[in-house]
Design a protein around this motif. Structure first.
Motif, PDB file in Angstrom:
ATOM      1  N   MET A   1       0.847  -1.173   0.000  1.00 17.15           N
ATOM      2  CA  MET A   1       0.000   0.000   0.000  1.00 17.15           C
ATOM      3  C   MET A   1       0.888   1.230   0.000  1.00 17.15           C
ATOM      4  SD  MET A   1      -2.827   1.111   2.830  1.00 17.15           S
ATOM      5  CE  MET A   1      -4.259   0.765   1.865  1.00 17.15           C
ATOM      6  N   LYS A   2       0.540   2.192  -0.808  1.00 14.45           N
ATOM      7  CA  LYS A   2       1.258   3.464  -0.849  1.00 14.45           C
ATOM      8  C   LYS A   2       0.706   4.381   0.235  1.00 14.45           C
ATOM      9  CE  LYS A   2       1.899   3.060  -5.786  1.00 14.45           C
ATOM     10  NZ  LYS A   2       1.519   3.566  -7.097  1.00 14.45           N
ATOM     11  N   VAL A   3       1.553   5.284   0.717  1.00 10.58           N
ATOM     12  CA  VAL A   3       1.147   6.203   1.783  1.00 10.58           C
ATOM     13  C   VAL A   3      -0.119   6.961   1.413  1.00 10.58           C
ATOM     14  CG1 VAL A   3       1.815   8.270   3.067  1.00 10.58           C
ATOM     15  CG2 VAL A   3       3.462   6.457   2.723  1.00 10.58           C
ATOM     16  N   GLN A   4      -0.206   7.444   0.182  1.00 12.88           N
ATOM     17  CA  GLN A   4      -1.360   8.241  -0.222  1.00 12.88           C
ATOM     18  C   GLN A   4      -2.644   7.412  -0.297  1.00 12.88           C
ATOM     19  OE1 GLN A   4       1.477   7.806  -1.874  1.00 12.88           O
ATOM     20  NE2 GLN A   4       1.206   7.752  -4.085  1.00 12.88           N
ATOM     21  N   GLU A   5      -2.553   6.082  -0.330  1.00  9.23           N
ATOM     22  CA  GLU A   5      -3.730   5.211  -0.344  1.00  9.23           C
ATOM     23  C   GLU A   5      -4.226   4.892   1.068  1.00  9.23           C
ATOM     24  OE1 GLU A   5      -2.896   2.536  -4.307  1.00  9.23           O
ATOM     25  OE2 GLU A   5      -1.946   1.925  -2.445  1.00  9.23           O
ATOM     26  N   ALA A   6      -3.418   5.201   2.060  1.00  5.92           N
ATOM     27  CA  ALA A   6      -3.713   4.852   3.450  1.00  5.92           C
ATOM     28  C   ALA A   6      -4.676   5.852   4.066  1.00  5.92           C
ATOM     29  CB  ALA A   6      -2.411   4.785   4.255  1.00  5.92           C
ATOM     30  N   ARG A   7      -5.949   5.688   3.731  1.00  9.94           N
ATOM     31  CA  ARG A   7      -6.958   6.621   4.263  1.00  9.94           C
ATOM     32  C   ARG A   7      -8.213   5.848   4.648  1.00  9.94           C
ATOM     33  NH1 ARG A   7      -6.366   7.686  -1.130  1.00  9.94           N
ATOM     34  NH2 ARG A   7      -8.163   7.236  -2.436  1.00  9.94           N
ATOM     35  N   PRO A   8      -9.000   6.425   5.545  1.00 10.48           N
ATOM     36  CA  PRO A   8     -10.236   5.758   5.975  1.00 10.48           C
ATOM     37  C   PRO A   8     -11.131   5.382   4.794  1.00 10.48           C
ATOM     38  CG  PRO A   8      -9.748   7.588   7.424  1.00 10.48           C
ATOM     39  CD  PRO A   8      -8.772   7.678   6.267  1.00 10.48           C
ATOM     40  N   GLY A   9     -11.673   4.189   4.879  1.00 12.85           N
ATOM     41  CA  GLY A   9     -12.562   3.682   3.841  1.00 12.85           C
ATOM     42  C   GLY A   9     -11.885   2.785   2.829  1.00 12.85           C
ATOM     43  N   ALA A  10     -10.547   2.767   2.809  1.00 13.42           N
ATOM     44  CA  ALA A  10      -9.825   1.941   1.843  1.00 13.42           C
ATOM     45  C   ALA A  10      -9.985   0.460   2.193  1.00 13.42           C
ATOM     46  CB  ALA A  10      -8.344   2.312   1.819  1.00 13.42           C
ATOM     47  N   ALA A  11     -10.256  -0.349   1.173  1.00 15.36           N
ATOM     48  CA  ALA A  11     -10.330  -1.798   1.339  1.00 15.36           C
ATOM     49  C   ALA A  11      -8.915  -2.352   1.262  1.00 15.36           C
ATOM     50  CB  ALA A  11     -11.198  -2.408   0.248  1.00 15.36           C
ATOM     51  N   VAL A  12      -8.549  -3.212   2.229  1.00 10.61           N
ATOM     52  CA  VAL A  12      -7.174  -3.708   2.315  1.00 10.61           C
ATOM     53  C   VAL A  12      -7.134  -5.203   2.613  1.00 10.61           C
ATOM     54  CG1 VAL A  12      -6.234  -1.482   3.087  1.00 10.61           C
ATOM     55  CG2 VAL A  12      -7.028  -3.128   4.782  1.00 10.61           C
ATOM     56  N   ARG A  13      -5.963  -5.793   2.322  1.00  8.50           N
ATOM     57  CA  ARG A  13      -5.657  -7.174   2.692  1.00  8.50           C
ATOM     58  C   ARG A  13      -4.354  -7.139   3.484  1.00  8.50           C
ATOM     59  NH1 ARG A  13      -5.569  -9.409  -2.041  1.00  8.50           N
ATOM     60  NH2 ARG A  13      -7.600 -10.374  -1.874  1.00  8.50           N
ATOM     61  N   VAL A  14      -4.291  -7.880   4.574  1.00  7.48           N
ATOM     62  CA  VAL A  14      -3.078  -7.967   5.383  1.00  7.48           C
ATOM     63  C   VAL A  14      -2.087  -8.865   4.644  1.00  7.48           C
ATOM     64  CG1 VAL A  14      -2.110  -8.617   7.616  1.00  7.48           C
ATOM     65  CG2 VAL A  14      -4.450  -7.711   7.495  1.00  7.48           C
TER      66      VAL A  14
END
Length: 69
Positions: A1-14
């Protein structure tokens, strides 16, 4: 994940290669971002309902469609 993508609401996988291996591959949604904007820690609500704190580089961004597959 890029820093700019790290925002509330983003769908992520560990990521699978973490020291927190029991969370590897789990899906979730970023709820909060904490700390330095260049190296944020993220509160993630996992699909299991559990909330965990991760560094942004421990996560991968996923498309919403991937969460339903």
């Amino acid at each position: 994940m890029k820093v700019q993508e790290a925002r509330p609401g983003a769908a992520v996988r560990v990521k699978d290669d973490l020291w927190k291996s029991e969370f590897g591959g789990m899906l979730g949604t970023v709820e909060h971002s904490w700390g330095d904007a260049n190296h944020p820690a993220l509160d993630v609500r996992l699909d299991s309902g559990r909330s965990e704190l991760f560094w942004f580089h421990e996560l991968e961004r996923v498309e919403d469609e991937a969460r339903t597959a």
